[in-house]
Design an enzyme around this catalytic site. Structure first.
Site, PDB file in Angstrom:
ATOM      1  N   LYS A  60      31.432  32.898  47.754  1.00 45.53           N
ATOM      2  CA  LYS A  60      32.615  32.336  48.403  1.00 45.53           C
ATOM      3  C   LYS A  60      32.402  30.895  48.872  1.00 45.53           C
ATOM      4  CE  LYS A  60      35.735  35.861  48.857  1.00 45.53           C
ATOM      5  NZ  LYS A  60      34.968  37.055  48.650  1.00 45.53           N
ATOM      6  N   SER A  85      37.730  39.367  55.400  1.00 44.91           N
ATOM      7  CA  SER A  85      36.946  40.478  55.928  1.00 44.91           C
ATOM      8  C   SER A  85      35.499  40.050  56.110  1.00 44.91           C
ATOM      9  CB  SER A  85      37.030  41.685  54.992  1.00 44.91           C
ATOM     10  OG  SER A  85      36.476  41.358  53.739  1.00 44.91           O
ATOM     11  N   GLU A 211      36.169  46.989  39.903  1.00 48.25           N
ATOM     12  CA  GLU A 211      36.670  47.146  41.267  1.00 48.25           C
ATOM     13  C   GLU A 211      36.364  48.540  41.793  1.00 48.25           C
ATOM     14  OE1 GLU A 211      40.864  46.229  41.204  1.00 48.25           O
ATOM     15  OE2 GLU A 211      41.297  47.754  39.739  1.00 48.25           O
ATOM     16  N   GLY A 215      40.217  51.186  45.303  1.00 46.39           N
ATOM     17  CA  GLY A 215      41.048  49.980  45.347  1.00 46.39           C
ATOM     18  C   GLY A 215      41.314  49.469  43.956  1.00 46.39           C
ATOM     19  N   ASP A 217      43.866  48.391  42.295  1.00 42.37           N
ATOM     20  CA  ASP A 217      45.122  47.670  42.050  1.00 42.37           C
ATOM     21  C   ASP A 217      45.030  46.754  40.832  1.00 42.37           C
ATOM     22  OD1 ASP A 217      43.353  46.207  44.004  1.00 42.37           O
ATOM     23  OD2 ASP A 217      44.742  44.610  43.488  1.00 42.37           O
ATOM     24  N   SER A 315      27.618  39.524  43.794  1.00 39.51           N
ATOM     25  CA  SER A 315      28.538  38.605  44.471  1.00 39.51           C
ATOM     26  C   SER A 315      28.136  38.282  45.905  1.00 39.51           C
ATOM     27  CB  SER A 315      29.953  39.174  44.438  1.00 39.51           C
ATOM     28  OG  SER A 315      29.968  40.489  44.948  1.00 39.51           O
TER      29      SER A 315
HETATM   30  C1  LIG Z   1      35.243  38.145  48.100  1.00 39.29           C
HETATM   31  C2  LIG Z   1      34.207  38.990  47.498  1.00 39.29           C
HETATM   32  C3  LIG Z   1      34.450  39.702  46.319  1.00 39.29           C
HETATM   33  C4  LIG Z   1      35.794  39.694  45.641  1.00 39.29           C
HETATM   34  O1  LIG Z   1      36.106  38.414  45.168  1.00 39.29           O
HETATM   35  P1  LIG Z   1      37.584  38.031  44.692  1.00 39.29           P
HETATM   36  O2  LIG Z   1      37.493  36.606  44.330  1.00 39.29           O
HETATM   37  O3  LIG Z   1      38.510  38.302  45.842  1.00 39.29           O
HETATM   38  O4  LIG Z   1      37.911  38.929  43.553  1.00 39.29           O
HETATM   39  C5  LIG Z   1      33.416  40.427  45.768  1.00 39.29           C
HETATM   40  N1  LIG Z   1      32.206  40.485  46.354  1.00 39.29           N
HETATM   41  C6  LIG Z   1      31.928  39.824  47.493  1.00 39.29           C
HETATM   42  C7  LIG Z   1      30.564  39.942  48.070  1.00 39.29           C
HETATM   43  C8  LIG Z   1      32.912  39.049  48.092  1.00 39.29           C
HETATM   44  O5  LIG Z   1      32.634  38.401  49.220  1.00 39.29           O
END
Ligand SMILES: *Cc1c(COP(=O)(O)O)cnc(C)c1O
Length: 333
Positions: A60, A85, A211, A215, A217, A315
């Protein structure tokens, strides 16, 4: 909010390249992890892009720093507001601190303690809300209007999408084209940015979104051909517990994605354990989505993936240690 019209400002692969220039020197170029054990087990060559080792512990930071870097002087002086979140909050807070921009963050009352503390630690003001009864979009929009702040959305913004795409851009620049790529999916910022990068540098690559089962969607939206909104999902994958895709992420995903897969929470915990024992890295539940989805996909169709080169994103790695220990310690043998 979901909308049927395609926005005019969809980002392109050029925007991902431009974002990479802006991030150079400010975001980490994260390592790509490999494991001979994983490769032997799956009969494929698996490259794991470790964004848990990115600044603030998730990808992010890329989208946040890129977006804030593109604000004009007046917008910078007035400040930014974000809702999250957790990981987007920390990312905006650090990017704002680095760029000298005041930040207000709207976070759920039940956000993990480590994420709340980190956000405040970067000097941001935190405004709390109840995830199950209050509308964070409305709270953030109200703050933006009253205080003249610029809203930095977690995924539905061209600069955010372009920034998130730089992680997979790095992976493909360093390791060349892939046969398949698995990316976690919440609101779709990372997936849509990754799709743009893959289209440019590895056009033949089959890109899968992953996903949480609760969730789903994204999968429903792909099947329906429009953005489907679901109730607030309850899943361990709090970072992907989104209710709908973005008006900008959905058209990119719908055009380029191979498919969207879902994984149950226990598969996330299994992958967290595997990351710790095999790759020696700490991964949060949401961060394990893509790897868990990849393992399931290969197990379901080993021939399709035999001998291929597969990319996977981790991520994020922001999980309280006691929560990590409780989850991983209690998993099924
Ligand atoms: C935000 C986040 C996601 C999802 O990312 P999107 O861009 O909203 O699809 C997945 N893993 C982590 C650790 C995140 O912080």
């Amino acid at each position: 909010m979901p909308t049927e019209t395609v926005p005019h400002d969809l980002p392109t692969a050029d925007d991902v390249h431009a974002a990479a220039e802006i991030l150079r020197g400010s975001a980490h170029r994260t390592p790509v992890l490999t494991s001979r054990l994983t490769d032997a087990e799956l009969g494929a060559s698996v490259l794991v892009k470790a964004e848990n080792l990115q600044r603030t512990g998730s990808f992010k930071f890329r989208g946040a720093f890129h977006t804030l870097s593109r604000l004009g002087p007046d917008e910078r002086a007035a400040g930014v507001v974000a809702f999250s979140s957790g990981n987007h909050a920390q990312a905006v807070a650090l990017a704002a601190q680095l760029l000298g921009v005041p930040a207000t963050i709207v976070m759920p009352t039940d956000a993990p303690a480590s994420k709340l503390a980190a956000t405040r630690g970067y000097g941001a003001e935190v405004v709390s809300y109840d995830r199950f009864t209050e509308d964070r979009d409305a709270i953030a929009a109200d703050l933006a209007a009253r205080r003249g702040l610029t809203l930095v959305p977690p995924y539905d913004h061209p600069h955010v999408i372009a920034g998130q795409g730089t992680a997979v851009l790095e992976l493909l620049e360093e390791h060349g084209p892939l046969d398949a790529l698995f990316v976690c999916l919440g609101g779709g910022g990372l997936l849509s940015g990754s799709l743009l990068a893959a289209q440019a540098l590895s056009p033949g690559c089959a890109v899968f979104g992953v996903e949480p089962e609760a969730g789903d969607d994204g999968r429903r939206s792909l099947r329906a051909g429009r953005i489907v909104t679901i109730d607030q999902p309850r899943t361990l994958a709090d970072g992907a517990a989104t209710r709908y895709l973005g008006s900008r992420t959905f058209p990119i995903i719908a055009e380029y994605v191979e498919d969207i897969l879902t994984v149950p929470d226990d598969a996330l915990v299994e992958s967290m354990a595997l990351f710790a024992s095999r790759y020696k890295v700490l991964v949060e539940p949401t961060g394990a989505l893509a790897f868990a989805g990849m393992r399931a996909a290969v197990a379901a169709d080993p021939e399709r993936f035999s001998g291929t080169r597969i990319g996977v994103t981790i991520s994020g790695g922001n999980v309280d240690l006691d929560r990590f220990a409780a989850l991983v310690g209690a998993r099924r043998p």
